[in-house]
Design a protein around this motif. Structure first.
Motif, PDB file in Angstrom:
ATOM      1  N   PHE A 129       0.880  -1.170   0.000  1.00  0.00           N
ATOM      2  CA  PHE A 129       0.000   0.000   0.000  1.00  0.00           C
ATOM      3  C   PHE A 129       0.912   1.213   0.000  1.00  0.00           C
ATOM      4  N   ASP A 130       0.459   2.329  -0.532  1.00  0.00           N
ATOM      5  CA  ASP A 130       1.290   3.530  -0.539  1.00  0.00           C
ATOM      6  C   ASP A 130       0.495   4.731  -0.032  1.00  0.00           C
ATOM      7  N   LEU A 131       0.710   5.056   1.234  1.00  0.00           N
ATOM      8  CA  LEU A 131       0.050   6.205   1.837  1.00  0.00           C
ATOM      9  C   LEU A 131       0.853   7.492   1.668  1.00  0.00           C
ATOM     10  N   SER A 132       2.016   7.397   1.035  1.00  0.00           N
ATOM     11  CA  SER A 132       2.858   8.587   0.863  1.00  0.00           C
ATOM     12  C   SER A 132       2.561   9.332  -0.438  1.00  0.00           C
ATOM     13  N   ILE A 133       1.671   8.808  -1.261  1.00  0.00           N
ATOM     14  CA  ILE A 133       1.369   9.436  -2.547  1.00  0.00           C
ATOM     15  C   ILE A 133       0.934  10.892  -2.397  1.00  0.00           C
ATOM     16  N   PRO A 134       0.000  11.228  -1.496  1.00  0.00           N
ATOM     17  CA  PRO A 134      -0.389  12.644  -1.359  1.00  0.00           C
ATOM     18  C   PRO A 134       0.768  13.552  -0.969  1.00  0.00           C
ATOM     19  N   ALA A 135       1.657  13.061  -0.105  1.00  0.00           N
ATOM     20  CA  ALA A 135       2.785  13.879   0.327  1.00  0.00           C
ATOM     21  C   ALA A 135       3.765  14.119  -0.814  1.00  0.00           C
ATOM     22  N   VAL A 136       4.030  13.090  -1.617  1.00  0.00           N
ATOM     23  CA  VAL A 136       4.940  13.243  -2.757  1.00  0.00           C
ATOM     24  C   VAL A 136       4.336  14.198  -3.785  1.00  0.00           C
ATOM     25  N   ILE A 137       3.032  14.106  -3.992  1.00  0.00           N
ATOM     26  CA  ILE A 137       2.354  15.038  -4.899  1.00  0.00           C
ATOM     27  C   ILE A 137       2.501  16.470  -4.385  1.00  0.00           C
ATOM     28  N   GLY A 138       2.253  16.670  -3.088  1.00  0.00           N
ATOM     29  CA  GLY A 138       2.373  18.000  -2.510  1.00  0.00           C
ATOM     30  C   GLY A 138       3.791  18.536  -2.576  1.00  0.00           C
ATOM     31  N   LEU A 139       4.776  17.672  -2.283  1.00  0.00           N
ATOM     32  CA  LEU A 139       6.177  18.084  -2.341  1.00  0.00           C
ATOM     33  C   LEU A 139       6.569  18.485  -3.759  1.00  0.00           C
ATOM     34  N   SER A 140       6.194  17.702  -4.736  1.00  0.00           N
ATOM     35  CA  SER A 140       6.526  18.005  -6.128  1.00  0.00           C
ATOM     36  C   SER A 140       5.858  19.293  -6.578  1.00  0.00           C
ATOM     37  N   ASN A 141       4.623  19.474  -6.164  1.00  0.00           N
ATOM     38  CA  ASN A 141       3.878  20.684  -6.509  1.00  0.00           C
ATOM     39  C   ASN A 141       4.583  21.928  -5.975  1.00  0.00           C
ATOM     40  N   VAL A 142       4.964  21.890  -4.707  1.00  0.00           N
ATOM     41  CA  VAL A 142       5.601  23.042  -4.075  1.00  0.00           C
ATOM     42  C   VAL A 142       6.992  23.284  -4.650  1.00  0.00           C
ATOM     43  N   LEU A 143       7.772  22.219  -4.795  1.00  0.00           N
ATOM     44  CA  LEU A 143       9.137  22.367  -5.296  1.00  0.00           C
ATOM     45  C   LEU A 143       9.159  22.944  -6.712  1.00  0.00           C
ATOM     46  N   PHE A 144       8.261  22.469  -7.550  1.00  0.00           N
ATOM     47  CA  PHE A 144       8.265  22.978  -8.928  1.00  0.00           C
ATOM     48  C   PHE A 144       7.952  24.468  -8.941  1.00  0.00           C
ATOM     49  N   SER A 145       6.922  24.873  -8.221  1.00  0.00           N
ATOM     50  CA  SER A 145       6.538  26.286  -8.218  1.00  0.00           C
ATOM     51  C   SER A 145       7.643  27.163  -7.637  1.00  0.00           C
ATOM     52  N   LEU A 146       8.244  26.709  -6.543  1.00  0.00           N
ATOM     53  CA  LEU A 146       9.275  27.514  -5.887  1.00  0.00           C
ATOM     54  C   LEU A 146      10.561  27.569  -6.713  1.00  0.00           C
ATOM     55  N   LEU A 147      11.031  26.424  -7.179  1.00  0.00           N
ATOM     56  CA  LEU A 147      12.303  26.390  -7.904  1.00  0.00           C
ATOM     57  C   LEU A 147      12.195  27.082  -9.262  1.00  0.00           C
ATOM     58  N   TYR A 148      11.103  26.860  -9.970  1.00  0.00           N
ATOM     59  CA  TYR A 148      10.926  27.534 -11.250  1.00  0.00           C
ATOM     60  C   TYR A 148      10.757  29.028 -11.030  1.00  0.00           C
ATOM     61  N   GLY A 149      10.014  29.381 -10.006  1.00  0.00           N
ATOM     62  CA  GLY A 149       9.836  30.798  -9.696  1.00  0.00           C
ATOM     63  C   GLY A 149      11.129  31.480  -9.288  1.00  0.00           C
ATOM     64  N   ALA A 150      12.079  30.694  -8.740  1.00  0.00           N
ATOM     65  CA  ALA A 150      13.369  31.252  -8.328  1.00  0.00           C
ATOM     66  C   ALA A 150      14.349  31.368  -9.491  1.00  0.00           C
ATOM     67  N   GLY A 151      13.960  30.892 -10.677  1.00  0.00           N
ATOM     68  CA  GLY A 151      14.808  31.057 -11.840  1.00  0.00           C
ATOM     69  C   GLY A 151      15.426  29.788 -12.390  1.00  0.00           C
ATOM     70  N   LEU A 152      15.233  28.641 -11.742  1.00  0.00           N
ATOM     71  CA  LEU A 152      15.768  27.387 -12.254  1.00  0.00           C
ATOM     72  C   LEU A 152      14.952  26.960 -13.470  1.00  0.00           C
ATOM     73  N   SER A 153      15.622  26.391 -14.459  1.00  0.00           N
ATOM     74  CA  SER A 153      14.909  25.978 -15.672  1.00  0.00           C
ATOM     75  C   SER A 153      13.902  24.879 -15.351  1.00  0.00           C
ATOM     76  N   ALA A 154      12.851  24.806 -16.159  1.00  0.00           N
ATOM     77  CA  ALA A 154      11.811  23.806 -15.934  1.00  0.00           C
ATOM     78  C   ALA A 154      12.376  22.399 -16.047  1.00  0.00           C
ATOM     79  N   PHE A 155      13.294  22.192 -17.000  1.00  0.00           N
ATOM     80  CA  PHE A 155      13.873  20.870 -17.207  1.00  0.00           C
ATOM     81  C   PHE A 155      14.641  20.404 -15.972  1.00  0.00           C
ATOM     82  N   LEU A 156      15.533  21.266 -15.469  1.00  0.00           N
ATOM     83  CA  LEU A 156      16.318  20.898 -14.296  1.00  0.00           C
ATOM     84  C   LEU A 156      15.422  20.725 -13.075  1.00  0.00           C
TER      85      LEU A 156
END
Length: 337
Positions: A82-109
């Motif tokens: 069973f995988d109960l960590s799916i919501p947390a990984v989704i939330g982490l990826s969501n936040v990291l993408f918005s923050l890192l891309y917003g800080a100037g890191l390329s979308a690919f990286l």
């Protein structure tokens, strides 16, 4: 008969039991997909004007997000986890993408970094669950709690950032994918789904996954590398959860640590409604695809009838209990070997 011959014979029996007649496999798919089609017309009856191309595209778009998140839940359930960590990984990826891309890191990286982090999380979940013999419910619940705690500790509840326009277009109902008149997330889902189905039915790893869930002891004695199977499945679960979180960043247009919370309940619902039992060793992602359509349609119908989020979860909860009770009447595969 030697021990090796006995083990081989038992493994062959597992394979023969898992290879259900084609008619039975077809019936297992026809029922949920037929129900999904019928449900679409039922919604059209209760919600005037629903039967149009935009509603169909919205159904496919929402189902694609749920379908991606449900890949890992399907495979982990098949192997008996069973995988109960799916919501947390989704939330982490969501936040990291918005923050890192917003800080100037390329979308690919940014995407590469997020998927690398997700991969480590998944491998750790699989290793702890199998090698350390810890209950996967406890392991993934703990890892999810750690991830959520890290998000709040790192952001202090204040998240900002931005997302590229092309990502917003991927999850837009009116978006297209080149000459294909479908949103990018739907096309991505179809491509990944085809890969998962190929993995399940045409690869050695796929046979190992079903064998591991059908009878772990017999599979291990037959030479199935159980630790590798578990780590691979949980790694894949985390990777697709990471992809889902990135897409949801484009869907909402901003970072939201809780964006994946509802996906814990709905991924389980999609797996069960599609016909994959929680006992492991049976089912498959093709059934979950139908389950995703049905769960999305039911949510749409309940919203159209004026029910709030709590009422929707109550209804879906009763549906899951009913289906689990029905599936539970059939003995587990290992009990028939």
């Amino acid at each position: 008969m030697s021990v090796a011959a006995a083990v081989t014979a038992k493994a062959n029996r597992i394979t023969s039991i898992m290879n259900f007649p084609l008619s039975r496999q077809a019936a297992g798919l026809v029922v949920p997909f037929t129900f999904a089609v019928v449900l679409f017309f039922v919604i059209s009856f209760f919600i005037p004007g629903y039967a149009n191309i935009n509603s169909l595209l919205s159904l496919l778009l929402l189902s694609s997000l749920l379908g991606l998140a449900s890949i890992g839940q399907t495979l982990t359930i098949i192997i008996g986890g069973f995988d109960l960590s799916i919501p947390a990984v989704i939330g982490l990826s969501n936040v990291l993408f918005s923050l890192l891309y917003g800080a100037g890191l390329s979308a690919f990286l940014t995407i590469v970094l997020i998927l690398a982090i997700a991969l480590v999380i998944g491998l750790a979940n699989g290793f702890a669950s199998r090698h350390l013999q810890l209950n996967p419910l406890v392991v993934t619940l703990a890892s999810g709690s750690i991830i959520f705690g890290a998000i709040w500790a790192g952001t202090h509840g204040e998240v900002a950032g931005s997302v590229p326009e092309w990502l917003v277009g991927l999850v837009s109902v009116i978006g297209t994918t080149g000459p294909i008149p479908l949103p990018g997330s739907v096309v991505l889902w179809l491509g990944i789904a085809a890969g998962i189905l190929f993995l399940e039915h045409r690869t050695v790893l796929g046979r190992w996954i079903f064998s591991a869930g059908a009878n772990p002891r017999a599979a291990e004695r037959a030479g199935v590398p159980m630790l590798s199977v578990w780590m691979s499945v949980y790694a894949l679960s985390a990777l697709v959860a990471g992809v889902t979180g990135i897409l949801l960043a484009g869907f909402s247009g901003a970072a939201d640590p809780t964006v994946g919370t509802s996906y814990l309940f709905t991924t389980v619902a999609a797996v069960v409604v599609g016909g994959t039992p929680l006992t492991g060793g049976r089912g498959g992602y093709e059934r979950t695809i139908a389950g995703c359509l049905i769960v999305t349609e039911l949510s749409t119908l309940l919203v159209g009838l004026g029910l709030d989020q709590a009422a929707q979860q109550i209804f879906l909860g009763f549906l899951i209990v009913l289906l689990v009770a029905l599936y539970g009447r059939e003995p587990h595969l290992s009990m028939r070997i």
